[in-house]
Design a protein around this motif. Structure first.
Motif, short mmCIF file in Angstrom:
data_model
loop_
_atom_site.label_atom_id
_atom_site.label_comp_id
_atom_site.label_asym_id
_atom_site.label_seq_id
_atom_site.Cartn_x
_atom_site.Cartn_y
_atom_site.Cartn_z
N LYS A 65 0.53 -1.21 -0.08
CA LYS A 65 0.07 0.03 0.00
C LYS A 65 0.85 1.18 -0.03
CE LYS A 65 -3.65 -2.35 2.26
NZ LYS A 65 -4.59 -2.58 3.63
N PHE A 66 0.66 2.31 -0.69
CA PHE A 66 1.17 3.49 -0.91
C PHE A 66 0.36 4.27 -1.66
CE2 PHE A 66 2.26 1.51 -5.10
CZ PHE A 66 2.52 2.60 -5.79
N ILE A 67 0.62 5.77 -1.44
CA ILE A 67 0.10 6.69 -2.22
C ILE A 67 1.30 7.38 -3.33
CG2 ILE A 67 -0.78 9.08 -2.05
CD1 ILE A 67 -2.46 7.12 -0.61
N SER A 68 0.73 7.45 -4.54
CA SER A 68 1.47 8.08 -5.51
C SER A 68 1.20 9.42 -5.59
CB SER A 68 1.43 7.59 -6.99
OG SER A 68 2.10 8.42 -7.83
N THR A 69 2.08 10.70 -5.15
CA THR A 69 1.73 11.93 -5.19
C THR A 69 1.52 12.49 -6.66
OG1 THR A 69 4.15 12.79 -5.58
CG2 THR A 69 3.24 12.47 -3.33
N ASN A 70 1.86 11.57 -7.75
CA ASN A 70 1.90 12.18 -9.10
C ASN A 70 2.71 13.17 -9.37
OD1 ASN A 70 0.37 9.89 -10.15
ND2 ASN A 70 -1.54 10.80 -8.94
N VAL A 120 8.48 9.12 2.86
CA VAL A 120 7.98 9.80 1.56
C VAL A 120 9.47 9.88 0.78
CG1 VAL A 120 8.30 12.01 2.71
CG2 VAL A 120 6.87 11.71 0.71
N GLY A 121 8.87 10.01 -0.53
CA GLY A 121 10.02 10.39 -1.47
C GLY A 121 10.29 9.55 -2.58
N GLN A 122 11.23 9.64 -3.38
CA GLN A 122 12.02 9.11 -4.64
C GLN A 122 13.38 8.87 -4.41
OE1 GLN A 122 14.38 9.95 -6.89
NE2 GLN A 122 13.95 8.19 -8.02
N ALA A 123 13.57 7.36 -4.06
CA ALA A 123 14.59 7.00 -3.55
C ALA A 123 15.49 5.87 -4.32
CB ALA A 123 14.65 6.48 -2.31
N THR A 124 15.39 5.72 -5.70
CA THR A 124 15.82 4.69 -6.47
C THR A 124 16.85 5.32 -7.27
OG1 THR A 124 14.18 5.04 -8.33
CG2 THR A 124 13.94 3.43 -6.47
N GLY A 125 17.81 4.56 -7.68
CA GLY A 125 18.87 4.76 -8.68
C GLY A 125 20.03 5.95 -7.73
N ASN A 126 20.91 6.54 -8.54
CA ASN A 126 22.04 7.22 -7.74
C ASN A 126 21.71 8.77 -8.09
OD1 ASN A 126 23.40 4.97 -6.47
ND2 ASN A 126 24.36 4.67 -8.86
N GLY A 136 20.69 12.69 -7.64
CA GLY A 136 19.83 13.68 -6.94
C GLY A 136 18.57 13.23 -6.59
N ARG A 137 18.13 12.31 -5.66
CA ARG A 137 17.04 11.88 -5.08
C ARG A 137 16.63 12.78 -4.06
NH1 ARG A 137 18.93 6.14 -3.30
NH2 ARG A 137 20.81 6.99 -2.58
N ILE A 138 15.43 12.42 -3.67
CA ILE A 138 14.56 13.32 -2.56
C ILE A 138 13.90 12.21 -1.70
CG2 ILE A 138 12.67 13.80 -4.02
CD1 ILE A 138 12.97 16.46 -2.40
N TYR A 139 14.33 11.99 -0.42
CA TYR A 139 13.33 11.00 0.43
C TYR A 139 13.49 11.32 2.02
CZ TYR A 139 17.86 8.28 0.75
OH TYR A 139 19.04 7.87 1.28
N ILE A 140 12.75 10.67 2.79
CA ILE A 140 12.88 10.69 4.15
C ILE A 140 12.17 9.39 4.28
CG2 ILE A 140 12.11 11.74 6.17
CD1 ILE A 140 10.94 14.13 4.91
N LEU A 141 13.32 8.56 5.36
CA LEU A 141 12.87 7.28 5.71
C LEU A 141 13.58 6.98 7.33
CD1 LEU A 141 15.82 5.33 5.55
CD2 LEU A 141 15.40 5.61 3.00
N SER A 142 13.05 6.16 7.76
CA SER A 142 13.58 5.39 8.95
C SER A 142 14.54 4.24 8.81
CB SER A 142 12.47 5.17 10.29
OG SER A 142 12.96 4.60 11.14
N ALA A 193 6.59 9.18 -3.84
CA ALA A 193 5.48 8.46 -3.15
C ALA A 193 5.46 8.59 -1.78
CB ALA A 193 5.33 7.07 -3.50
N VAL A 194 4.21 8.38 -1.21
CA VAL A 194 4.23 8.33 0.09
C VAL A 194 3.89 7.06 0.68
CG1 VAL A 194 3.00 9.48 2.29
CG2 VAL A 194 3.11 10.58 0.17
N PHE A 195 4.69 6.49 1.77
CA PHE A 195 4.93 5.07 2.24
C PHE A 195 5.35 4.13 1.18
CE2 PHE A 195 0.63 6.79 3.54
CZ PHE A 195 0.42 6.33 5.17
N ASN A 196 6.19 4.84 0.51
CA ASN A 196 7.00 3.91 -0.60
C ASN A 196 8.12 5.06 -1.30
OD1 ASN A 196 6.81 3.33 -3.94
ND2 ASN A 196 6.71 1.51 -2.77
N ASN A 197 9.03 4.27 -1.98
CA ASN A 197 10.08 5.00 -2.50
C ASN A 197 9.80 5.26 -3.80
OD1 ASN A 197 10.34 2.62 -3.81
ND2 ASN A 197 12.52 2.59 -3.60
N GLY A 198 8.64 5.27 -4.38
CA GLY A 198 8.22 5.57 -5.85
C GLY A 198 8.61 4.66 -6.77
N ALA A 199 9.12 3.32 -6.18
CA ALA A 199 9.26 2.44 -7.47
C ALA A 199 8.72 0.88 -6.97
CB ALA A 199 10.71 2.35 -7.72
#
Length: 269
Positions: free
Chosen positions: A110-115, A147-153, A155-161, A225-231
């Motif tokens: 389950k996740f939310i895509s911010t689009n 929340v964020g986009q965290a795949t690849g190398n 300039g990514r943007i994310y927040i995680l625990s 994405a929220v609850f997910n890394n966008g991938a």
């Protein structure tokens, strides 16, 4: 009470159409249409106060996309955008939703895509934030994304625990340029970071700012994405009640406004 031109209730002798902020009014009308019924007057007032407060503080325009994932009566109402693109709900159902505390992830599907794509935000003028009401409980590496986009190398943007319970963030920095804030991956409240130049990012957690001087680098493409890394690879079982993304923002002011809103909703509902 007037929503648009339709009378659906009352708030003393006041008319919402005349006394509420127009952006708040439009948002409330959309939420109530999605919910299929009106919100309580007190909830409407709390949300209006949040919008007006953000405008008073000068941070409203910095919010490009956002959802208040609390207060609404249904999941459909909870993912109505406060501003910007309508997000896509991937799997959340009524049992995952609390009007006080927001949506609960399952660390699996389950996740939310911010689009919004990572490249929709500027390399040197960008923020993301989320309001955490329940910390992640699963310690697996791929189950702690906020929340964020965290795949690849790059300039990514994310927040995680991370698996040690620390907060890990990246805002357009190089592959080795992530920031870790000890212990903050297992605290609730607003988590955010905001880049205001090619060399400076402000991080917010536990109502405290931390400044980081890691330089930005070229952006890579990917869904935020929220609850997910966008991938669809890294999820979370945290519970969250708000997210925002946009340009550089005063996170302390945003923290005060969203904390007041969430505290008020928790008391009202």
């Amino acid at each position: 009470m007037l929503i648009g031109n339709t009378r659906i209730g009352g708030i003393g002798s006041l008319s919402i159409k005349n006394t509420f902020d127009s952006d708040a009014l439009n948002y409330l009308a959309a939420v109530e249409a999605a919910d299929g019924q009106a919100l309580e007057n007190s909830v409407r007032v709390a949300i209006n106060n949040f919008v007006v407060g953000c405008k008073t503080d000068g941070i409203w325009n910095a919010i490009v996309g956002s959802c208040i994932m609390a207060g609404a009566r249904t999941v459909a109402g909870a993912i109505i955008p406060l501003k910007g693109n309508a997000p896509t709900n991937n799997g959340f159902v009524a049992g995952d939703y609390s009007r006080k505390l927001g949506l609960l992830g399952d660390a699996s599907t389950k996740f939310i895509s911010t689009n919004y794509n990572n490249t929709d935000l500027s390399q040197d003028d960008a923020h993301i934030s989320c309001y955490v009401t329940q910390i992640p409980t699963i310690s697996a590496t791929l189950a702690r994304m906020f929340v964020g986009q965290a795949t690849g190398n790059g300039g990514r943007i994310y927040i995680l625990s991370n698996t040690s319970g620390n907060l890990n963030l990246k805002n357009r920095s190089s592959p080795a340029g992530g920031v870790t804030i000890t212990g903050e991956g297992v605290t609730t409240g607003l988590k955010g970071h905001s880049r205001n130049s090619s060399t400076n990012t402000v991080i917010r957690s536990s109502q405290t700012n931390t400044t980081n001087s890691t330089a930005s680098t070229t952006l890579i493409s990917g869904d935020i994405a929220v609850f997910n890394n966008g991938a669809s690879a890294q999820y979370s079982d945290a519970r969250m009640s708000f997210y925002s993304l946009g340009t550089n923002i005063d996170l302390a002011l945003l923290d005060t406004r969203i904390t007041t809103l969430m505290t008020t909703l928790n008391a009202l509902l």
